[in-house]
Design an enzyme around this catalytic site. Sequence first.
Site, PDB file in Angstrom:
ATOM      1  N   ASP A   1     -24.433   2.396  73.131  1.00 58.63           N
ATOM      2  CA  ASP A   1     -24.336   3.464  74.130  1.00 58.63           C
ATOM      3  C   ASP A   1     -25.454   3.441  75.159  1.00 58.63           C
ATOM      4  O   ASP A   1     -26.415   4.202  75.102  1.00 58.63           O
ATOM      5  CB  ASP A   1     -24.247   4.840  73.448  1.00 58.63           C
ATOM      6  CG  ASP A   1     -22.807   5.321  73.473  1.00 58.63           C
ATOM      7  OD1 ASP A   1     -21.952   4.575  73.970  1.00 58.63           O
ATOM      8  OD2 ASP A   1     -22.543   6.444  73.005  1.00 58.63           O
TER       9      ASP A   1
ATOM     10  N   ARG B   1     -20.951   5.328  63.216  1.00 53.90           N
ATOM     11  CA  ARG B   1     -22.243   5.912  63.596  1.00 53.90           C
ATOM     12  C   ARG B   1     -22.742   6.835  62.502  1.00 53.90           C
ATOM     13  O   ARG B   1     -21.959   7.240  61.634  1.00 53.90           O
ATOM     14  CB  ARG B   1     -22.062   6.775  64.863  1.00 53.90           C
ATOM     15  CG  ARG B   1     -21.375   6.070  65.993  1.00 53.90           C
ATOM     16  CD  ARG B   1     -20.293   6.964  66.617  1.00 53.90           C
ATOM     17  NE  ARG B   1     -19.442   6.150  67.518  1.00 53.90           N
ATOM     18  CZ  ARG B   1     -19.727   5.910  68.781  1.00 53.90           C
ATOM     19  NH1 ARG B   1     -20.769   6.467  69.327  1.00 53.90           N
ATOM     20  NH2 ARG B   1     -18.953   5.137  69.506  1.00 53.90           N
TER      21      ARG B   1
ATOM     22  N   LYS C   1     -13.656   1.342  76.972  1.00 56.85           N
ATOM     23  CA  LYS C   1     -14.396   2.579  77.262  1.00 56.85           C
ATOM     24  C   LYS C   1     -14.055   2.996  78.689  1.00 56.85           C
ATOM     25  O   LYS C   1     -14.215   2.194  79.611  1.00 56.85           O
ATOM     26  CB  LYS C   1     -15.888   2.313  77.105  1.00 56.85           C
ATOM     27  CG  LYS C   1     -16.767   3.539  77.283  1.00 56.85           C
ATOM     28  CD  LYS C   1     -18.195   3.220  76.847  1.00 56.85           C
ATOM     29  CE  LYS C   1     -19.138   4.368  77.167  1.00 56.85           C
ATOM     30  NZ  LYS C   1     -20.519   4.043  76.804  1.00 56.85           N
TER      31      LYS C   1
ATOM     32  N   GLY D   1     -16.376  12.567  68.715  1.00 58.38           N
ATOM     33  CA  GLY D   1     -15.298  11.561  68.663  1.00 58.38           C
ATOM     34  C   GLY D   1     -15.179  10.810  69.969  1.00 58.38           C
ATOM     35  O   GLY D   1     -15.809  11.156  70.965  1.00 58.38           O
TER      36      GLY D   1
ATOM     37  N   ASP E   1     -12.686  13.868  81.371  1.00 65.41           N
ATOM     38  CA  ASP E   1     -11.487  13.219  81.916  1.00 65.41           C
ATOM     39  C   ASP E   1     -11.165  11.894  81.228  1.00 65.41           C
ATOM     40  O   ASP E   1     -10.172  11.244  81.557  1.00 65.41           O
ATOM     41  CB  ASP E   1     -11.635  12.998  83.428  1.00 65.41           C
ATOM     42  CG  ASP E   1     -12.817  12.099  83.764  1.00 65.41           C
ATOM     43  OD1 ASP E   1     -13.506  11.640  82.828  1.00 65.41           O
ATOM     44  OD2 ASP E   1     -13.060  11.866  84.955  1.00 65.41           O
ATOM     45  N   GLY E   2     -12.027  11.487  80.296  1.00 62.35           N
ATOM     46  CA  GLY E   2     -11.766  10.241  79.570  1.00 62.35           C
ATOM     47  C   GLY E   2     -12.034   8.990  80.388  1.00 62.35           C
ATOM     48  O   GLY E   2     -11.747   7.879  79.947  1.00 62.35           O
TER      49      GLY E   2
ATOM     50  N   ARG F   1     -15.909  -3.239  75.209  1.00 62.56           N
ATOM     51  CA  ARG F   1     -17.131  -3.327  74.416  1.00 62.56           C
ATOM     52  C   ARG F   1     -16.843  -4.029  73.097  1.00 62.56           C
ATOM     53  O   ARG F   1     -15.845  -3.749  72.436  1.00 62.56           O
ATOM     54  CB  ARG F   1     -17.652  -1.914  74.174  1.00 62.56           C
ATOM     55  CG  ARG F   1     -18.908  -1.872  73.347  1.00 62.56           C
ATOM     56  CD  ARG F   1     -19.698  -0.612  73.649  1.00 62.56           C
ATOM     57  NE  ARG F   1     -19.224   0.519  72.884  1.00 62.56           N
ATOM     58  CZ  ARG F   1     -19.735   1.747  73.008  1.00 62.56           C
ATOM     59  NH1 ARG F   1     -20.697   1.992  73.877  1.00 62.56           N
ATOM     60  NH2 ARG F   1     -19.269   2.731  72.289  1.00 62.56           N
TER      61      ARG F   1
ATOM     62  N   ASP G   1     -24.915  10.506  67.113  1.00 65.02           N
ATOM     63  CA  ASP G   1     -23.644   9.824  67.374  1.00 65.02           C
ATOM     64  C   ASP G   1     -23.863   8.536  68.160  1.00 65.02           C
ATOM     65  O   ASP G   1     -22.928   7.768  68.362  1.00 65.02           O
ATOM     66  CB  ASP G   1     -22.670  10.741  68.127  1.00 65.02           C
ATOM     67  CG  ASP G   1     -23.289  11.337  69.373  1.00 65.02           C
ATOM     68  OD1 ASP G   1     -24.344  11.977  69.260  1.00 65.02           O
ATOM     69  OD2 ASP G   1     -22.726  11.157  70.476  1.00 65.02           O
TER      70      ASP G   1
ATOM     71  N   GLY H   1     -14.115  10.291  73.139  1.00 60.87           N
ATOM     72  CA  GLY H   1     -13.475  11.097  74.174  1.00 60.87           C
ATOM     73  C   GLY H   1     -12.978  10.251  75.331  1.00 60.87           C
ATOM     74  O   GLY H   1     -12.206  10.712  76.169  1.00 60.87           O
TER      75      GLY H   1
HETATM   76  P1  AMP Z   1     -22.227   9.912  75.245  1.00 54.18           P
HETATM   77  O1  AMP Z   1     -23.260  10.798  75.857  1.00 54.18           O
HETATM   78  O2  AMP Z   1     -21.658   8.888  76.186  1.00 54.18           O
HETATM   79  O3  AMP Z   1     -22.675   9.311  73.963  1.00 54.18           O
HETATM   80  O4  AMP Z   1     -20.993  10.847  74.920  1.00 54.18           O
HETATM   81  C1  AMP Z   1     -21.048  11.955  74.069  1.00 54.18           C
HETATM   82  C2  AMP Z   1     -19.646  12.457  73.774  1.00 54.18           C
HETATM   83  O5  AMP Z   1     -19.004  12.886  74.985  1.00 54.18           O
HETATM   84  C3  AMP Z   1     -18.718  11.434  73.148  1.00 54.18           C
HETATM   85  O6  AMP Z   1     -17.900  12.118  72.237  1.00 54.18           O
HETATM   86  C4  AMP Z   1     -17.937  10.919  74.322  1.00 54.18           C
HETATM   87  O7  AMP Z   1     -16.692  10.388  73.948  1.00 54.18           O
HETATM   88  C5  AMP Z   1     -17.782  12.178  75.157  1.00 54.18           C
HETATM   89  N1  AMP Z   1     -17.601  11.879  76.579  1.00 54.18           N
HETATM   90  C6  AMP Z   1     -18.522  11.392  77.428  1.00 54.18           C
HETATM   91  N2  AMP Z   1     -18.005  11.241  78.663  1.00 54.18           N
HETATM   92  C7  AMP Z   1     -16.717  11.640  78.608  1.00 54.18           C
HETATM   93  C8  AMP Z   1     -15.644  11.728  79.555  1.00 54.18           C
HETATM   94  N3  AMP Z   1     -15.797  11.371  80.835  1.00 54.18           N
HETATM   95  N4  AMP Z   1     -14.470  12.199  79.099  1.00 54.18           N
HETATM   96  C9  AMP Z   1     -14.290  12.563  77.837  1.00 54.18           C
HETATM   97  N5  AMP Z   1     -15.245  12.510  76.894  1.00 54.18           N
HETATM   98  C10 AMP Z   1     -16.460  12.049  77.264  1.00 54.18           C
HETATM   99 MG    MG Z   2     -22.040   8.141  72.566  1.00 57.84          MG
END
Ligand code: AMP
Ligand code: MG
Length: 501
Positions: free
Chosen positions: A265, A186, A116, A93, A128-129, A179, A255, A95
Site C-alpha cells: 500500500d 493483512r 486496484k 475490506g 467510488d472504487g 498488483r 490493514d 473497497g
Molecule cells: P488505504 O488508505 O488505501 O489503505 O485504504 C483504506 C480503505 O479505504 C480500504 O478499505 C480501501 O479499500 C478503501 N478505499 C480507499 N480508497 C477508496 C475508493 N476510492 N473507493 C472505495 N474504497 C476506497
Molecule cells: Mg490499504
Amino acid sequence: MNPSKIAISLNLEHSYADQLADFFASVSPAPAPKPSLLQFNKTLACELGLDQQELTPEVLSHVFSGNELPRDAQPIAQVYAGHQFGNFVPQLGDGRALLLGELIDQQGNRRDIALKGSGRTPFSRGGDGKAAVGPVLREYLIGEAMHALGIPTTRALAAVATGERVMRERPLPGAVLTRVAASHVRVGTFQYFAARRQVEHLRKLADYVIQRHYPKASESENPYLALLQGVADRQAALVARWMLVGFIHGVMNTDNMAISGETIDYGPCAFMESYHPETVFSSIDHAGRYAYINQPSVALWNLARFAETLLPLLSEEDSDDTLAEATAVLETFMPAFQRHWYIGAKAKLGLANPNEPESVSDSEHELVDDWLGLLTTNEVDYTLAWRQLAEAADGTVSKLAPLFREHDQLNAWLERWRRLHNGIPASQIASAIRAANPLYIPRNHLVEEALAAASENADLAPFESLLEVVQQPFDEKPECTRYAMPAPTEFTTEYQTFCGT
Ligand code: AMP
Ligand code: MG
C-alpha cells in the site's frame, strides 16, 4: 454488467477463494470506457511465466483494466478490518481492489494478481472504487524502486488508463493498477474475525497463512505462536530495511501491514531527503504517528494487535501463560529490529565482515550512532551522505565534505571510521559502500514531476526515465546526475503526500 471473458488464461488458481469461503465477496470489475496501456512490467511478467506472445498492448489494456477477464479469473473483494491511526474500524475490506486469482511463478511461489481501482465493491463505503493515474503510477514506481533496493514488496505488473475521469478535488484521469503480492492477507484480516469472535474462522485463516507463508511453523509445538514469531521477525527485518534507505511508509495502519512481510500500500509514502528523524510527509498525519523514527514502535504496536487476534488460538482458555508467551514473542521485536538496523548500517559503512556477518562491536555501534548525530546536526541528505562515503574510502572527501557544515566534526568521525577498517583495502571498502548504498532513490520532486506529466499531459517520458534510473539504484551513470540531486530545500519543507484515494 459482467465483463466478458476472453480466451486467454493466466493459469490462475484460487486457494484463497477455495479455502476461505466466508472471507470475501465475488464482484465483477467496472468496465473501463477507453482503456489504454500506460505501463507493463515485462521483467515481472517473465518471472510470473506469462505468455507474452498473446499479450498484445490491446489485450493487456483490456485484461488489466478489468474490461475483459481472462477465462480463469474469479474476481473477489477480500474483507478485513483495521486500526486506522489508532482507531479500530471493524469493517474495511477491498473497497477498490479485486483479487483475480493466484499464479505459481517460475520459482514456484504463489503470487496474488489483483486489480486496484477497478470499481465499487460491497466494502467501498462512501468511495467510488476508482483510482487516478497519478497515485497508480506512484505505487508502480515506488514499488519497483523498493524491489530494486532489495526490499520485500508488492510489485506492479501493469498500469492502464481507463479513459474515464475520477472525481477528486478536481477531475483526474482514472487508471487501474495490477498488483502482484505474496498475498493480500493483512493484520486487519485477522482483526475482522477476532472482533466478531469467530474463532474457527481465525483458525482457518491462521492455518492458511501458515501453509502459504510460514510452513515451518506447522512443525512447531505451538504453530500459532510460531506464526506470531515469524511475522514479528519479518516485520523487524522489513522496517529496518526501510529505515536504512530512508523510506517512510506514511500510513502504517494495521490493514496496511501484510502478514507475508512485504511492503504493501504505497499511498503517502516518500523517501526522506535531509536526515531528520521526525520527518513526516503525509498530509493527514498531523501528530506524526507514522514519522520516520516511529516506524519500529508502530510496527510493534501493530504486532500487538495481531497477537491479540491469535490469543484464542494459542490455548483453549484464556490464561496468563498464553499472554506471557505472546508477550515474550513481542519482546523479541525491538532487539531484532536493532540487530537488523546495526548490521545493515555497518554494511552501509563498508565494514561488513563476511566471516562474521551478524557481529557488530560496541565501537561500531557508537560509530553508527554518531554518524546519525552528525547527519542530524548538519541536516545532510541521507542518501548522498552514505553513498559519498565511498569516495572518502578512496581518499577524497570532495563530494562528502560539501554536504556538511561542521568539517571538524566530520573529519574526527572519518578518522574513527578509518581506524575500524581493520586492514581491509580501501578499494574493497569503497565498492562495498557502493553496493550497499543507492545513489538513486525516487526523489519526491522527480516523482511529482513525472506524475504530473503523465497525469496532466499524458506524457509518460519523464516517468519512464525515472523508472529506469531507480530500477538500477546502485550503478552510477554520468548522464543521470540530475536524478541523484536532492530537491531544493523549499520543495522539501513544503512537500506533502496524500493517501491517493
Ligand atoms: P488505504 O488508505 O488505501 O489503505 O485504504 C483504506 C480503505 O479505504 C480500504 O478499505 C480501501 O479499500 C478503501 N478505499 C480507499 N480508497 C477508496 C475508493 N476510492 N473507493 C472505495 N474504497 C476506497
Ligand atoms: Mg490499504
